[in-house]
Design a protein around this motif. Structure first.
Motif, PDB file in Angstrom:
ATOM      1  N   THR A  52      21.998 -29.849  58.277  1.00  0.00           N
ATOM      2  CA  THR A  52      20.805 -28.982  58.320  1.00  0.00           C
ATOM      3  C   THR A  52      21.133 -28.292  56.934  1.00  0.00           C
ATOM      4  O   THR A  52      22.185 -27.876  56.295  1.00  0.00           O
ATOM      5  CB  THR A  52      20.783 -28.215  59.283  1.00  0.00           C
ATOM      6  N   ASN A 107      20.338 -17.259  58.810  1.00  0.00           N
ATOM      7  CA  ASN A 107      19.165 -17.559  58.184  1.00  0.00           C
ATOM      8  C   ASN A 107      18.561 -16.375  57.381  1.00  0.00           C
ATOM      9  O   ASN A 107      17.934 -15.429  58.024  1.00  0.00           O
ATOM     10  CB  ASN A 107      18.190 -17.978  59.231  1.00  0.00           C
ATOM     11  N   ILE A 110      14.259 -15.374  57.187  1.00  0.00           N
ATOM     12  CA  ILE A 110      13.586 -14.991  58.086  1.00  0.00           C
ATOM     13  C   ILE A 110      14.074 -13.156  58.218  1.00  0.00           C
ATOM     14  O   ILE A 110      15.248 -12.947  58.084  1.00  0.00           O
ATOM     15  CB  ILE A 110      13.598 -15.432  59.455  1.00  0.00           C
ATOM     16  N   VAL A 150      19.155 -12.988  72.040  1.00  0.00           N
ATOM     17  CA  VAL A 150      19.505 -14.241  71.605  1.00  0.00           C
ATOM     18  C   VAL A 150      20.598 -14.872  71.986  1.00  0.00           C
ATOM     19  O   VAL A 150      21.787 -14.163  71.778  1.00  0.00           O
ATOM     20  CB  VAL A 150      19.091 -14.269  69.904  1.00  0.00           C
ATOM     21  N   ARG A 171      20.180 -22.409  68.980  1.00  0.00           N
ATOM     22  CA  ARG A 171      19.855 -21.147  69.436  1.00  0.00           C
ATOM     23  C   ARG A 171      18.568 -20.685  70.137  1.00  0.00           C
ATOM     24  O   ARG A 171      17.703 -21.297  69.797  1.00  0.00           O
ATOM     25  CB  ARG A 171      19.460 -20.304  67.808  1.00  0.00           C
ATOM     26  N   SER A 172      18.733 -19.816  70.975  1.00  0.00           N
ATOM     27  CA  SER A 172      17.605 -19.748  71.994  1.00  0.00           C
ATOM     28  C   SER A 172      16.448 -19.406  71.410  1.00  0.00           C
ATOM     29  O   SER A 172      15.017 -19.466  71.854  1.00  0.00           O
ATOM     30  CB  SER A 172      17.949 -18.620  73.169  1.00  0.00           C
ATOM     31  N   SER A 173      16.369 -18.771  70.135  1.00  0.00           N
ATOM     32  CA  SER A 173      15.058 -18.411  69.448  1.00  0.00           C
ATOM     33  C   SER A 173      14.389 -19.577  68.500  1.00  0.00           C
ATOM     34  O   SER A 173      13.253 -19.427  68.129  1.00  0.00           O
ATOM     35  CB  SER A 173      15.271 -17.154  68.729  1.00  0.00           C
ATOM     36  N   ARG A 174      15.293 -20.508  68.369  1.00  0.00           N
ATOM     37  CA  ARG A 174      14.823 -21.551  67.316  1.00  0.00           C
ATOM     38  C   ARG A 174      14.713 -22.928  68.263  1.00  0.00           C
ATOM     39  O   ARG A 174      15.521 -23.538  68.948  1.00  0.00           O
ATOM     40  CB  ARG A 174      15.955 -21.809  66.424  1.00  0.00           C
ATOM     41  N   ASN A 175      13.721 -23.786  67.710  1.00  0.00           N
ATOM     42  CA  ASN A 175      13.158 -24.834  68.425  1.00  0.00           C
ATOM     43  C   ASN A 175      14.078 -26.253  68.048  1.00  0.00           C
ATOM     44  O   ASN A 175      13.816 -27.257  68.456  1.00  0.00           O
ATOM     45  CB  ASN A 175      11.776 -25.159  68.015  1.00  0.00           C
ATOM     46  N   THR A 176      14.624 -25.969  66.924  1.00  0.00           N
ATOM     47  CA  THR A 176      15.682 -27.010  66.330  1.00  0.00           C
ATOM     48  C   THR A 176      17.025 -26.809  66.286  1.00  0.00           C
ATOM     49  O   THR A 176      17.385 -25.557  65.949  1.00  0.00           O
ATOM     50  CB  THR A 176      14.913 -27.542  65.011  1.00  0.00           C
TER      51      THR A 176
END
Lengths: 185, 552
Positions: A52, A107, A110, A150, A171-176
């Motif tokens: 990634t 990240n 953001i 999170v 990560r519970s906040s991230r879709n990927t």
């Protein structure tokens, strides 16, 4: 010796060797050391690479030191002359612990920042015969609106030859997921 | 008061403005015939840099007699507007451009603009920067040794020879000599920082302007690790006139943008980039057309109330100067976009701004920035200099019909580390000095400064859309932000890196797996004023501070 005691002794004689040879989850020594990844190995510019994207960071490295049940992990995020670090020492023999780290750098694009006094609750354990270190992390991220709990599931998997560390994060906040392939330095 | 005195009293502000603009433009009427040359992509010392330097110095001198010589740059040049702007001059100012192919053709026409030549030493790169200073003061062209026969063919004689003057010297010694020789004669309103690319390469697109204005040229360091150079840098900043210009860019080898702009701001001076900015000696002399008045694409009235719905609202902004970004790329106009304007061009390159405003689509909205009348950082600006600087910014915003001010502060970090926040005290100054703006935005990457006062919000960016961010990661980033910000309405302000095309940006936003609405920035700010779902925050004592270190 009465009948019950005789049975117990027999069981102990037969079971004790079995118990002593059962595998105990502990680290593979090859985990210790410095693991690195650079932007050239990520999808930032090379779509064929498997990791990634690391941007805005150009280099990431993980320093791992294993001493019995204690595992020290320092993640360094590098961009030019700028370095951000996250350091923790976790005990794999206890259910969880609260650590205080320097910040959350995963990240920087953001508007989310580590809150709750930069504390994280970490449950660490060895899996797969010591080839995987799993961290379950709970933290608070602060945004313009609020503080949000999170969860992070981070698994560090050692390759058979001990030269590659695959780090997978959910990560519970991230879709990927975030998947990165680190090489031993 | 009699009628005559009344007329004069009312006319004075306008007359003063016209006088200021006229003075700034150094010409009253634009020439209608001019010449155009194409610059190559090779800016190396062993390549085309010597001939480029000759032509740039010739341009600065030729244009002292009116806007006569204009250069087009290749698509790889940071400024993408040289051809579109030329076409604008043809279309709106009735210019006719005759192409020139070679330096010989240019010299045949314009050699008589020069009083001779100065020779720089190709073994000492810095001598070229010193030569640019000499070129302006002595009105001579700049040549390296192999170009001497060429310019002598056109009647020019040597005036200054820098060969051998600086052999083996470090830059601080070279610039000390240059200052001893030339500083007293140089402009105190403008100094040129000829930084950017280094080593075997130089990109002195702005050289014509510095020569035209008799500026001192340098690339001295702003880095505390270079105390000898920094001492000279501080001397320059100290001796320049208050609120004057530092134009160009820092050297990528010596220091950081954050170091230079922080230092410049601490002196109350104004930075305008980049070292590559071309054709200013030409553009400066082209005024607005008589039929033009700046009119922004406002979507709301200044006192209008806009009630948001329970949604995620996104507003997009591109900064980094309008001419180096996505303005000329396909897709502009598809979605609302805010464009930060280089406000000082209202004096230095007015027709360039007219070019942008006249080319605006209904979805293009212009805003002021960065931080003040030019590029500065708010926190280092001395409190006593703030009002006079922002008075100038307000004048510019009034001419340009701008109602939003953007701030950016890299004095204590950047978007990676440290902080880019405003203190409450600094925000107080903005609210006090800009009573007519409808709101403020802050940051370059994401930042944490938010407030709402008297129906005027201060909103920081929540997302930085990087040029190299893979689309799928950017989509996941935006979805993550939406997940983390559950209150509705959620106001997500996005800074789009300048060269990211609008089409790619649209593609990312369309792929987000949550409903979002893209709105113009002025609508966004009005809605944010009506429903404050963001928390007030200013820089906190525990926020990290990182002072922009250079890699070396």
């Amino acid at each position: 010796m009465n009948h019950s005691a005789r049975i117990l002794k027999t069981l102990l004689v037969w079971l004790l060797p079995i118990v002593t040879v059962l595998p105990v989850a502990r680290a593979n020594p090859a985990f210790s050391g410095l693991w690195t990844i650079s932007a050239a190995e990520t999808t930032t510019r090379d779509p064929e690479a498997r990791s990634t994207a690391t941007d805005p960071w150009r280099n990431l490295d993980i320093q791992i030191e294993v001493a019995g049940d204690q595992v020290s992990i320092t993640r360094s995020f590098r961009g030019g002359s700028r370095v951000a670090r996250e350091s923790m020492t976790v005990d794999t023999s206890i259910p969880s612990q609260v650590v205080t780290v320097e910040g959350w750098w995963d990240n920087r694009h953001i508007g989310a920042y580590l809150g709750d006094g930069k504390k994280q609750t970490v449950a660490a354990k060895w899996l797969d015969g010591g080839r995987t270190l799993q961290l379950n992390i709970e933290m608070i991220l602060e945004t313009s609106q609020a503080e949000t709990p999170v969860r992070v599931l981070r698994e560090m998997r050692l390759s058979d030859d001990g030269e590659t560390l695959v780090v997978i994060q959910l990560r519970s906040s991230r879709n990927t997921p975030v998947v990165r392939f680190f090489k031993k330095a | 008061m009699n009628l005559t005195r009344k007329i004069l009293k009312n006319a004075l502000p306008g007359l003063a403005l016209v006088a200021l603009l006229s003075f700034s433009q150094r010409a009253v009427c634009a020439e209608k015939e001019a010449y155009v040359m194409q610059m190559s992509e090779d800016w190396t010392i062993e390549g085309d840099l010597p001939s480029h330097a000759l032509l740039l110095s010739l341009q600065g001198l030729a244009n002292l007699n009116g806007p006569q010589l204009y250069f087009e740059y290749m698509p790889s040049w940071p400024w993408k507007i040289t051809r579109p702007l030329k076409e604008f001059y043809e279309r709106r100012h009735d210019f006719t451009f005759t192409p020139l192919e070679t330096p010989e053709e240019a010299l045949a026409l314009f050699a008589n603009s020069a009083k001779g030549y100065v020779v720089w030493d190709k073994e000492v790169r810095t001598s070229l920067i010193v030569a640019f200073t000499v070129a302006g003061l002595e009105e001579v062209v700049v040549v390296s040794e192999e170009l001497i026969p060429l310019v002598e063919e056109y009647g020019l004689e040597m005036v200054v020879d820098l060969r051998g003057d600086f052999t083996g010297m470090p830059d601080h010694e070279i610039y000390q000599i240059a200052m001893d020789r030339y500083w007293d004669r140089c402009s105190r309103d403008l100094v040129i920082w000829m930084g950017g690319a280094h080593g075997n390469r130089m990109e002195p697109g702005m050289a014509d302007w510095g020569i035209y204005r008799k500026a001192f040229f340098t690339d001295l360091s702003n880095n505390p690790l270079h105390p000898e150079e920094l001492a000279l840098t501080n001397r320059i900043y100290t001796e320049q006139n208050p609120q004057s210009y530092v134009m160009g860019w820092h050297s990528y080898r010596k220091d950081t943008e954050g170091q230079q702009v922080s230092l410049i701001s601490s002196y109350g001076l104004r930075m305008e980039g980049l070292n590559t900015l071309p054709n200013l000696s030409f553009n400066n002399q082209i005024p607005f057309t008589d039929d033009f008045k700046f009119t922004n694409n406002h979507n709301v009235e200044p006192d209008e109330v806009v009630v948001p719905e329970e949604k995620v609202y996104v507003s997009l902004v591109q900064t980094d100067s309008i001419g180096i970004g996505a303005w000329t790329k396909p897709g502009r106009g598809r979605i609302p976009y805010a464009w930060q304007v280089s406000m000082s061009w209202v004096d230095t390159a007015p027709a360039s701004l007219q070019f942008f405003f006249e080319g605006a689509m209904p979805n293009d909205y212009f805003i002021g920035g960065l931080t003040g009348p030019s590029y500065m950082y708010p926190k280092p600006i001395p409190a006593e200099a703030f009002p006079i600087l922002m008075t100038e910014a307000k004048r510019q915003m009034s001419i340009l019909d701008l109602r939003v001010m953007e701030t950016m502060d890299y004095s204590e970090g950047n978007r990676h580390v440290g902080n880019t926040e405003l203190t409450r005290e600094v925000a107080d100054r903005y609210y006090e000095n800009f009573p007519d703006v409808i709101g403020f935005i802050n940051g370059y990457g994401s930042a944490r400064t938010f407030d709402l006062r008297d129906d005027r919000p201060l909103i920081s960016y929540d997302y930085y859309l990087s040029l190299y961010r893979p689309a799928e990661e950017a989509v996941a980033d935006l979805e993550e932000l939406i997940h983390l910000n559950r209150k509705r309405p959620y106001f997500m302000l996005i800074h789009v890196r300048e060269s990211k095309s609008i089409e790619k940006t649209v593609g990312i936003l369309e792929a987000v797996n949550e409903p979002i609405e893209i709105v113009p920035l002025d609508v966004f700010l009005k809605m944010a004023a009506n429903n404050k779902t963001y928390r007030t925050r200013y820089q906190q004592p525990g926020d990290p501070i990182v002072g922009n270190p250079h890699p070396k």
